[in-house]
Motif scaffolding. Structure first.
Motif: not given
Ligand code: FEO
Ligand code: CA
Ligand code: CA
Ligand code: CA
Length: 637
Positions: A205-208, A211, A225, A316, A318-319, A371, A374-375
């Motif tokens: 998966a691609i998150s952040g 994505a 994603r 995942v 995590r961008t 998660d 992700d932020s």
């Protein structure tokens, strides 16, 4: 290290030319000036031996310098191979026959070129040191010593068959193997249900923030994603919630096609993409041709989070941690509960980064980490002459990171992390590899492996030697106090030069270690590091063969009278770098990756070593080694 930043063949002539050059004293003086500005520790010196009562806390008899076809460890220690390329990771596979290797088989066998290692105790949440999962990155393939008659150049690459390319794609990524310590030896649990291979084909998966961005969408994944696989997995880290971070370190030479034909040639050029397709992937699969899938390159060079305890879990990307030639992703839980990740971007004149999460992690509730990456705020380091370092936030809308300057939103800031860091005036470094925090003092160490491209006009406070062929270690000092009191979220730290690598007996290297450093103890090209439970540093090197010595593992005190005094513990076989050092929680086993043995060979027929099996005509195999005291005690205690 990826091929696109490997040594040029003429590095020995560069070294010879430097050694014979007159007027080097001038350069040395300039170096001293810069060092003084950075607050260099006064007890360091370069050159002649100085009598000093410097008793290392590292209680082992230093290994004598040795450089040959096999590995060596200090007296009183064993260094046994635990798992090597091709070893079975499922029941009934049988012994490895490299000549019969194929994609299906390779997908169930240990991967090539082992790098970062995480030891994850079993059961989960325990601190067991005799049973666990070895989670190991498999960075790339050295096809010149995997197959006959495939030299390490474009000719050799062009001779790779489709079957070989597909097999190689399954030999990279990550390997998770269950291991047990029995009678002083680590053994793989071959049929463990937890054994898992992650490859260039594993869905993730691609998150952040990046994505779903239009530049992340492909014909395989119109949503942006989901991506197939991971590549150039180099350094890494472990999170407090029991996952592993695997770093993608520069996919630039694995894509083919004309970069100029993409919508973002400047961005891809800043990331080193040149369409070279060195591993032949674009020849057999259109997704690696940027003219067919211009967005596919944007889906690599991230940090991948893997849950090794759940073999069905989806990794995942995590961008929020940025896009770069990721070497390290070392996690520290700050005193206030925020999660901090230190990262190096391993290329010439690239930067040192830090991520601080918005959320707080609660150790009583491991799900709170799920998660959390992700932020948060990604920052880049600017080292100042006065011995301070500022963390400059890469936040859209702040300072120059605006739409007018080519950063439409936070996703673009992250997709163009290097360009955003350029705009902020970050300090260009001598190829930042691993970073790690001393668990006792809270100080953070960043390893600059070397930078042959450094010139006198580009020197700065923290990168002080032109044609830096030896590398150095930078110490970052967070404010707030020692150990757990250190504030890893502060905007400003202090910094110091911890050691300048090289041979202290060769004045032209400008090396600076502790004065009591022995003939065996100095090192060049620091790459990875770890700390033992007592806070002593263990450095792994990559590049020593250019100086006629083995790469290996060196223990170094960071505090006390022996601060900066290295001692040689382990030496690799010829052609291999040492990587991924990792202790068990009890400090009694030190796992080390022996990566790319014999890679210096023209072809397999002339292999400089056939480590570790030494079969007539056989292939050398990268492998993980376990270093232990023969009496079972704590390493170096
Ligand atoms: Fe994969 Fe920077 O070494
Ligand atoms: Ca390296
Ligand atoms: Ca490395
Ligand atoms: Ca490390």
């Amino acid at each position: 290290m990826p091929r696109h930043i490997s040594n040029s063949p003429d590095i020995r002539s560069i070294i010879a030319a430097r050694a014979s050059r007159r007027g080097f004293l001038l350069g040395s003086g300039a170096t001293l000036g810069a060092v003084a500005a950075g607050g260099f520790v006064g007890s360091f010196f370069s050159g002649e031996a100085v009598a000093l009562d410097a008793r290392s806390s590292l209680a082992f008899t230093e290994l004598k310098r040795i450089y040959d076809a096999t590995h060596h460890v200090a007296e009183g220690y064993s260094a046994d191979v635990v798992v090597a390329w091709g070893d079975p990771m499922a029941a009934g596979l049988g012994a490895f026959d490299p000549a019969a290797n194929d994609p299906e088989g390779q997908a169930r066998r240990f991967g090539y070129n082992c790098d970062y290692i995480a030891f994850m105790p079993l059961p989960k949440g325990s601190a067991n040191s005799d049973h666990g999962l070895l989670c190991v990155n498999n960075e790339y393939v050295s096809f010149n010593v995997m197959y006959p008659d495939r030299p390490d150049d474009d000719q050799g690459a062009s001779r790779l068959t489709e079957a070989e390319i597909r097999t190689n794609n399954m030999a990279i990524g990550h390997s998770i193997v269950e291991v047990r310590l029995e009678d002083g030896r680590w053994r793989v649990v071959e049929d463990s249900p937890l054994n898992r291979r992650i490859t260039l084909e594993t869905p993730m998966a691609i998150s952040g923030p990046a994505a779903g961005h239009p530049w992340m969408r492909t014909s395989y994944d119109p949503e942006g994603r989901m991506v197939r696989g991971t590549n150039y997995n180099c350094g890494g880290g472990v999170t407090p919630w029991g996952t592993v971070l695997s770093c993608e370190e520069g996919a630039s030479d694995t894509f083919g096609g004309d970069i100029a034909a993409t919508p973002f040639p400047d961005m891809l050029e800043r990331y080193g993409f040149d369409g070279s397709d060195y591993y032949g992937r674009a020849r057999i699969d259109g997704r690696f041709n940027v003219e067919k899938e211009p967005n596919e390159p944007n889906r690599f060079d991230w940090v991948v989070e893997i849950d090794p305890y759940d073999p069905t879990s989806t990794p995942v990307k995590r961008t929020a941690l940025g896009r770069m030639a990721h070497e390290a992703a070392t996690v520290v839980l700050n005193g206030d509960g925020r999660v901090v990740v230190y990262m190096g971007d391993d290329d010439y004149f690239e930067y040192v980064y830090r991520f601080v999460s918005d959320g707080r992690y609660d150790p009583a509730d491991p799900a709170s980490g799920r998660d959390i990456l992700d932020s948060g705020t990604l920052s880049v380091a600017r080292f100042n002459e006065d011995g301070t370092v500022d963390w400059l936030p890469l936040v859209h809308g702040q300072g120059p990171l605006t739409a007018e300057n080519g950063f439409a939103d936070q996703a673009e800031v992250l997709l163009k992390t290097r360009l955003a860091a350029d705009a902020l005036g970050a300090t260009p470094m001598d190829r930042p590899e691993d970073m790690e925090t001393n668990p006792v003092t809270g100080r953070v160490y960043a390893l600059m492996t070397k930078n042959k491209k450094m010139t006198a006009d580009k020197l700065n406070a923290v990168n002080t030697r032109p044609e830096n062929l030896w590398g150095h270690i930078v110490e970052l000092v967070p404010p707030g106090g020692e150990g757990a009191a250190a504030d890893h979220a502060a905007d400003r730290y202090g910094w110091d030069l911890f050691v300048l690598a090289g041979n202290p007996k060769v004045p032209e290297h400008g090396a600076r270690f502790h004065p009591a450093t022995s003939e065996n103890g100095w090192f060049v090209c620091p790459d990875n590091l770890t700390f033992d439970p007592r806070g002593r540093m263990f450095v792994a090197t990559d590049g020593a063969n250019d100086f006629g010595i083995a790469d290996g593992i060196y223990g170094v005190d960071t505090t006390g009278p022996a601060r900066g005094l290295p001692k040689l513990l382990f030496a690799c076989p010829i052609g291999a770098e040492a990587a991924g050092p990792c202790f068990t929680p009890d400090g009694r086993t030190l796992f080390v990756s022996v990566q790319h043995p014999a890679e210096d060979s023209a072809t397999l027929a002339e292999a400089t070593t056939r480590w570790p099996d030494f079969r007539e005509g056989g292939v050398p195999r990268p492998a993980v080694v376990a270093i232990r005291r023969i009496d079972g005690g704590e390493v170096a205690a």
